[in-house]
Design a protein around this motif. Structure first.
Motif, short mmCIF file in Angstrom:
data_model
loop_
_atom_site.label_atom_id
_atom_site.label_comp_id
_atom_site.label_asym_id
_atom_site.label_seq_id
_atom_site.Cartn_x
_atom_site.Cartn_y
_atom_site.Cartn_z
N ILE A 33 6.16 6.97 -16.72
CA ILE A 33 6.70 7.03 -15.37
C ILE A 33 7.63 8.24 -15.30
CG2 ILE A 33 8.14 5.90 -13.64
CD1 ILE A 33 7.31 3.20 -14.94
N THR A 34 7.39 9.13 -14.34
CA THR A 34 8.26 10.30 -14.19
C THR A 34 9.14 10.23 -12.95
OG1 THR A 34 6.47 11.51 -13.11
CG2 THR A 34 6.74 11.83 -15.50
N LYS A 35 8.73 9.42 -11.97
CA LYS A 35 9.52 9.27 -10.74
C LYS A 35 9.31 7.87 -10.19
CE LYS A 35 9.00 14.08 -9.26
NZ LYS A 35 8.41 14.95 -8.23
N GLN A 80 14.96 -0.05 -21.78
CA GLN A 80 14.81 1.40 -21.65
C GLN A 80 14.72 1.77 -20.16
OE1 GLN A 80 14.99 3.62 -24.26
NE2 GLN A 80 15.59 1.73 -25.29
N PRO A 81 15.20 2.95 -19.78
CA PRO A 81 15.09 3.38 -18.37
C PRO A 81 13.62 3.45 -17.93
CG PRO A 81 16.51 4.86 -19.63
CD PRO A 81 15.86 3.95 -20.61
N LEU A 82 13.36 3.05 -16.68
CA LEU A 82 11.99 3.12 -16.16
C LEU A 82 11.52 4.56 -16.08
CD1 LEU A 82 11.82 0.41 -13.34
CD2 LEU A 82 11.17 0.23 -15.76
N GLN A 104 17.01 4.27 -9.17
CA GLN A 104 16.62 5.34 -10.10
C GLN A 104 17.19 5.14 -11.50
OE1 GLN A 104 14.30 7.72 -9.13
NE2 GLN A 104 14.24 6.41 -7.32
N ASN A 105 18.10 4.19 -11.66
CA ASN A 105 18.68 3.88 -12.97
C ASN A 105 18.14 2.57 -13.54
OD1 ASN A 105 20.45 6.18 -13.06
ND2 ASN A 105 21.63 5.16 -11.47
N LYS A 152 0.82 -1.23 0.00
CA LYS A 152 0.00 0.00 0.00
C LYS A 152 0.85 1.26 0.00
CE LYS A 152 -3.63 -2.56 0.06
NZ LYS A 152 -4.05 -3.07 -1.20
N GLU A 153 2.13 1.12 -0.31
CA GLU A 153 3.02 2.28 -0.40
C GLU A 153 3.03 2.83 -1.82
OE1 GLU A 153 6.86 1.01 0.92
OE2 GLU A 153 6.20 0.72 2.99
N ILE A 154 3.36 4.11 -1.94
CA ILE A 154 3.47 4.74 -3.26
C ILE A 154 4.66 4.12 -3.99
CG2 ILE A 154 3.90 6.90 -4.48
CD1 ILE A 154 2.54 8.33 -2.13
N LYS A 155 4.42 3.70 -5.24
CA LYS A 155 5.49 3.09 -6.04
C LYS A 155 6.13 4.09 -6.98
CE LYS A 155 4.32 -0.58 -8.32
NZ LYS A 155 3.73 -1.74 -8.96
N SER A 156 5.29 4.80 -7.71
CA SER A 156 5.83 5.69 -8.74
C SER A 156 4.86 6.80 -9.05
CB SER A 156 6.13 4.89 -10.01
OG SER A 156 4.95 4.29 -10.51
N GLU A 157 5.37 7.78 -9.79
CA GLU A 157 4.55 8.88 -10.29
C GLU A 157 4.43 8.70 -11.79
OE1 GLU A 157 4.87 13.06 -8.73
OE2 GLU A 157 5.73 13.31 -10.76
#
Length: 149
Positions: free
Chosen positions: A59-61, A83-85, A69-70, A40-45
């Motif tokens: 995905i921006t964050k 490709q980068p996430l 982050q890589n 239930k935690e935030i995964k991504s923006e």
């Protein structure tokens, strides 16, 4: 009497403005936080935008604690392979169902397993949350994303 008419006009305008703002929120277009099903935690923006009547989402964050982050989409098998996430397009081609606040017909990528699924997006709770349904045939799951203010 003029003051009464002015107040009535102002109240009508305010009501119309609030209605227009509420309608504007009944769209997936915007910035969202995806939520992990288990923790239930935030995964991504994710930012969803519209281009020529079709939605795209990137995905921006990466927001999960300890997220790399890589990280790259090593499990992807299409043009997104390795490709980068961050910046990765995970939503493609959804279109609004005529007369409804529902978007279908597109695909969503799960970058953790590289699989793509049929997509349905439904804004709920006045557009403050987004039901994101990925499915293959009758099987699938729905996540609820939260709009970033």
């Amino acid at each position: 009497m003029k003051l009464l008419h002015a107040k009535s006009a102002l109240a009508l305008l305010a009501g119309w403005t609030l209605s227009a703002c509420a309608w504007a929120q009944l769209t997936p277009v915007g910035t969202w936080h995806s939520i992990d099903d288990k923790t239930k935690e935030i995964k991504s923006e994710i930012v969803i935008s519209e281009q020529q009547g079709q939605l795209t989402g990137r995905i921006t964050k990466l927001l999960r604690a300890g997220a790399d982050q890589n990280a790259r989409c090593t499990e992807c098998t299409d043009d997104r392979k390795d490709q980068p996430l961050i910046g990765l397009e995970i939503i493609r081609g959804a279109k609004q169902v005529e007369g409804k606040a529902v978007w279908e017909g597109g695909r969503i990528l799960d970058p953790e397993n590289g699989k793509t699924y049929n997509l349905r997006l439904t804004p709920v709770e006045g557009g403050q949350k987004l039901e994101v349904r990925g499915s293959i045939g009758p099987f699938g799951r729905t996540q609820t994303w939260v709009r970033v203010q």
